[in-house]
Design a protein around this motif. Structure first.
Motif, PDB file in Angstrom:
ATOM      1  N   LYS A 162      58.612  20.950  57.019  1.00  0.00           N
ATOM      2  CA  LYS A 162      58.158  21.786  55.910  1.00  0.00           C
ATOM      3  C   LYS A 162      56.638  21.726  55.872  1.00  0.00           C
ATOM      4  N   VAL A 163      56.012  22.884  55.717  1.00  0.00           N
ATOM      5  CA  VAL A 163      54.559  22.972  55.621  1.00  0.00           C
ATOM      6  C   VAL A 163      54.208  23.623  54.292  1.00  0.00           C
ATOM      7  N   THR A 164      53.296  22.998  53.559  1.00  0.00           N
ATOM      8  CA  THR A 164      52.796  23.537  52.298  1.00  0.00           C
ATOM      9  C   THR A 164      51.289  23.713  52.404  1.00  0.00           C
ATOM     10  N   ILE A 165      50.800  24.876  51.982  1.00  0.00           N
ATOM     11  CA  ILE A 165      49.361  25.133  51.997  1.00  0.00           C
ATOM     12  C   ILE A 165      48.766  24.624  50.691  1.00  0.00           C
ATOM     13  N   VAL A 166      47.832  23.691  50.815  1.00  0.00           N
ATOM     14  CA  VAL A 166      47.193  23.056  49.666  1.00  0.00           C
ATOM     15  C   VAL A 166      45.902  23.798  49.297  1.00  0.00           C
ATOM     16  N   ASP A 167      45.139  24.223  50.308  1.00  0.00           N
ATOM     17  CA  ASP A 167      43.858  24.872  50.066  1.00  0.00           C
ATOM     18  C   ASP A 167      43.482  25.714  51.272  1.00  0.00           C
ATOM     19  N   ILE A 168      42.709  26.756  51.016  1.00  0.00           N
ATOM     20  CA  ILE A 168      42.123  27.583  52.072  1.00  0.00           C
ATOM     21  C   ILE A 168      40.632  27.620  51.801  1.00  0.00           C
ATOM     22  N   VAL A 169      39.831  27.251  52.801  1.00  0.00           N
ATOM     23  CA  VAL A 169      38.383  27.199  52.643  1.00  0.00           C
ATOM     24  C   VAL A 169      37.767  28.173  53.649  1.00  0.00           C
ATOM     25  N   ASP A 170      37.124  29.211  53.124  1.00  0.00           N
ATOM     26  CA  ASP A 170      36.561  30.253  53.985  1.00  0.00           C
ATOM     27  C   ASP A 170      35.297  30.828  53.364  1.00  0.00           C
ATOM     28  N   PRO A 171      34.146  30.567  53.931  1.00  0.00           N
ATOM     29  CA  PRO A 171      33.932  29.755  55.131  1.00  0.00           C
ATOM     30  C   PRO A 171      33.936  28.267  54.792  1.00  0.00           C
ATOM     31  N   ALA A 172      34.375  27.475  55.748  1.00  0.00           N
ATOM     32  CA  ALA A 172      34.362  26.023  55.599  1.00  0.00           C
ATOM     33  C   ALA A 172      33.042  25.502  56.155  1.00  0.00           C
ATOM     34  N   THR A 173      32.485  24.532  55.480  1.00  0.00           N
ATOM     35  CA  THR A 173      31.206  23.977  55.925  1.00  0.00           C
ATOM     36  C   THR A 173      31.374  22.523  56.311  1.00  0.00           C
ATOM     37  N   THR A 174      30.426  22.042  57.080  1.00  0.00           N
ATOM     38  CA  THR A 174      30.427  20.654  57.516  1.00  0.00           C
ATOM     39  C   THR A 174      29.013  20.105  57.408  1.00  0.00           C
ATOM     40  N   GLU A 175      28.931  18.824  57.129  1.00  0.00           N
ATOM     41  CA  GLU A 175      27.642  18.134  57.071  1.00  0.00           C
ATOM     42  C   GLU A 175      27.248  17.632  58.465  1.00  0.00           C
ATOM     43  N   SER A 176      28.142  17.739  59.419  1.00  0.00           N
ATOM     44  CA  SER A 176      27.906  17.206  60.755  1.00  0.00           C
ATOM     45  C   SER A 176      26.782  17.960  61.460  1.00  0.00           C
ATOM     46  N   PRO A 177      25.782  17.223  61.959  1.00  0.00           N
ATOM     47  CA  PRO A 177      24.734  17.889  62.733  1.00  0.00           C
ATOM     48  C   PRO A 177      25.213  18.241  64.147  1.00  0.00           C
ATOM     49  N   ILE A 178      26.297  17.620  64.572  1.00  0.00           N
ATOM     50  CA  ILE A 178      26.807  17.830  65.934  1.00  0.00           C
ATOM     51  C   ILE A 178      27.792  18.986  65.992  1.00  0.00           C
ATOM     52  N   PHE A 179      28.731  19.018  65.031  1.00  0.00           N
ATOM     53  CA  PHE A 179      29.794  20.014  65.073  1.00  0.00           C
ATOM     54  C   PHE A 179      29.507  21.125  64.070  1.00  0.00           C
ATOM     55  N   GLN A 180      28.975  22.206  64.573  1.00  0.00           N
ATOM     56  CA  GLN A 180      28.691  23.396  63.788  1.00  0.00           C
ATOM     57  C   GLN A 180      29.275  24.589  64.542  1.00  0.00           C
ATOM     58  N   PRO A 181      29.714  25.626  63.837  1.00  0.00           N
ATOM     59  CA  PRO A 181      30.199  26.802  64.561  1.00  0.00           C
ATOM     60  C   PRO A 181      29.047  27.444  65.341  1.00  0.00           C
ATOM     61  N   ALA A 182      29.388  28.055  66.447  1.00  0.00           N
ATOM     62  CA  ALA A 182      28.385  28.753  67.254  1.00  0.00           C
ATOM     63  C   ALA A 182      27.774  29.890  66.443  1.00  0.00           C
ATOM     64  N   GLU A 183      26.593  30.303  66.820  1.00  0.00           N
ATOM     65  CA  GLU A 183      25.941  31.415  66.122  1.00  0.00           C
ATOM     66  C   GLU A 183      26.852  32.643  66.150  1.00  0.00           C
ATOM     67  N   GLY A 184      27.019  33.274  65.005  1.00  0.00           N
ATOM     68  CA  GLY A 184      27.895  34.435  64.891  1.00  0.00           C
ATOM     69  C   GLY A 184      29.334  34.083  64.556  1.00  0.00           C
ATOM     70  N   ASN A 185      29.630  32.787  64.426  1.00  0.00           N
ATOM     71  CA  ASN A 185      30.975  32.321  64.084  1.00  0.00           C
ATOM     72  C   ASN A 185      30.960  31.589  62.753  1.00  0.00           C
ATOM     73  N   ARG A 186      32.164  31.328  62.240  1.00  0.00           N
ATOM     74  CA  ARG A 186      32.324  30.528  61.033  1.00  0.00           C
ATOM     75  C   ARG A 186      33.560  29.653  61.202  1.00  0.00           C
ATOM     76  N   TYR A 187      33.638  28.601  60.381  1.00  0.00           N
ATOM     77  CA  TYR A 187      34.846  27.798  60.315  1.00  0.00           C
ATOM     78  C   TYR A 187      35.742  28.355  59.218  1.00  0.00           C
ATOM     79  N   TYR A 188      37.030  28.417  59.503  1.00  0.00           N
ATOM     80  CA  TYR A 188      38.074  28.794  58.549  1.00  0.00           C
ATOM     81  C   TYR A 188      39.011  27.597  58.514  1.00  0.00           C
ATOM     82  N   ALA A 189      39.216  27.019  57.338  1.00  0.00           N
ATOM     83  CA  ALA A 189      40.017  25.797  57.239  1.00  0.00           C
ATOM     84  C   ALA A 189      41.183  25.975  56.276  1.00  0.00           C
TER      85      ALA A 189
END
Length: 151
Positions: free
Chosen positions: A39-66
């Motif tokens: 069973k899968v339950t959706i708790v939250d949808i984050v769009d766009p999703a952000t990160t504090e990580s200096p290493i893992f960022q979406p490429a230019e022209g992209n976004r994270y969808y969580a």
């Protein structure tokens, strides 16, 4: 893949939505009981999703969808957390990415009955993409895939 014998289970892609796929045993080539399910339950949808990580960022022209989900083994057997794909209206498909720093990731692994897994599925998609669906490929022991469709 979906078929007449194993149709996908559909639910809306929205917070609070749940979908459950129960094992049928028909695809099962072992002696596993027919009590396997997820069973899968959706708790939250984050769009766009952000990160504090200096290493893992979406490429230019992209976004994270969580999507934050709870994954539960509903039968008496261990199930896996599935393989996840996100589809967009332009026909693009995207696999979940890991270690983005958006939140606790759902890693591919076992989900034990009575011990649900909760975390984020994160996808890197084009900045202008419109999400159409979220797909969970379950194991052959569960039998039916789960699809969350945008209402």
């Amino acid at each position: 893949q979906a078929s007449a014998d194993f149709p996908d289970v559909h639910a809306p892609l929205e917070v609070g939505s749940s979908a459950e796929s129960e094992g049928t045993g028909a695809r099962d080539l072992s002696d596993r009981p027919e009590t396997t399910g997820v069973k899968v339950t959706i708790v939250d949808i984050v769009d766009p999703a952000t990160t504090e990580s200096p290493i893992f960022q979406p490429a230019e022209g992209n976004r994270y969808y969580a999507v934050e989900v709870i994954i539960e083994a509903t039968g008496g057997e261990v199930v896996n957390t599935g393989v996840w794909t996100l589809g967009t209206s332009d026909g693009g498909t995207y696999e979940a990415v890991m270690l983005t720093g958006v939140g606790d990731d759902i890693f591919y692994g076992d989900t034990v009955p009575g011990t649900p897994d909760q975390g984020y599925l994160v996808f890197e998609i084009p900045a202008d993409a419109t999400v159409n669906w979220l797909f969970m490929s379950t194991s052959i022991y569960v039998g039916r895939n789960i699809v969350f469709d945008v209402p």
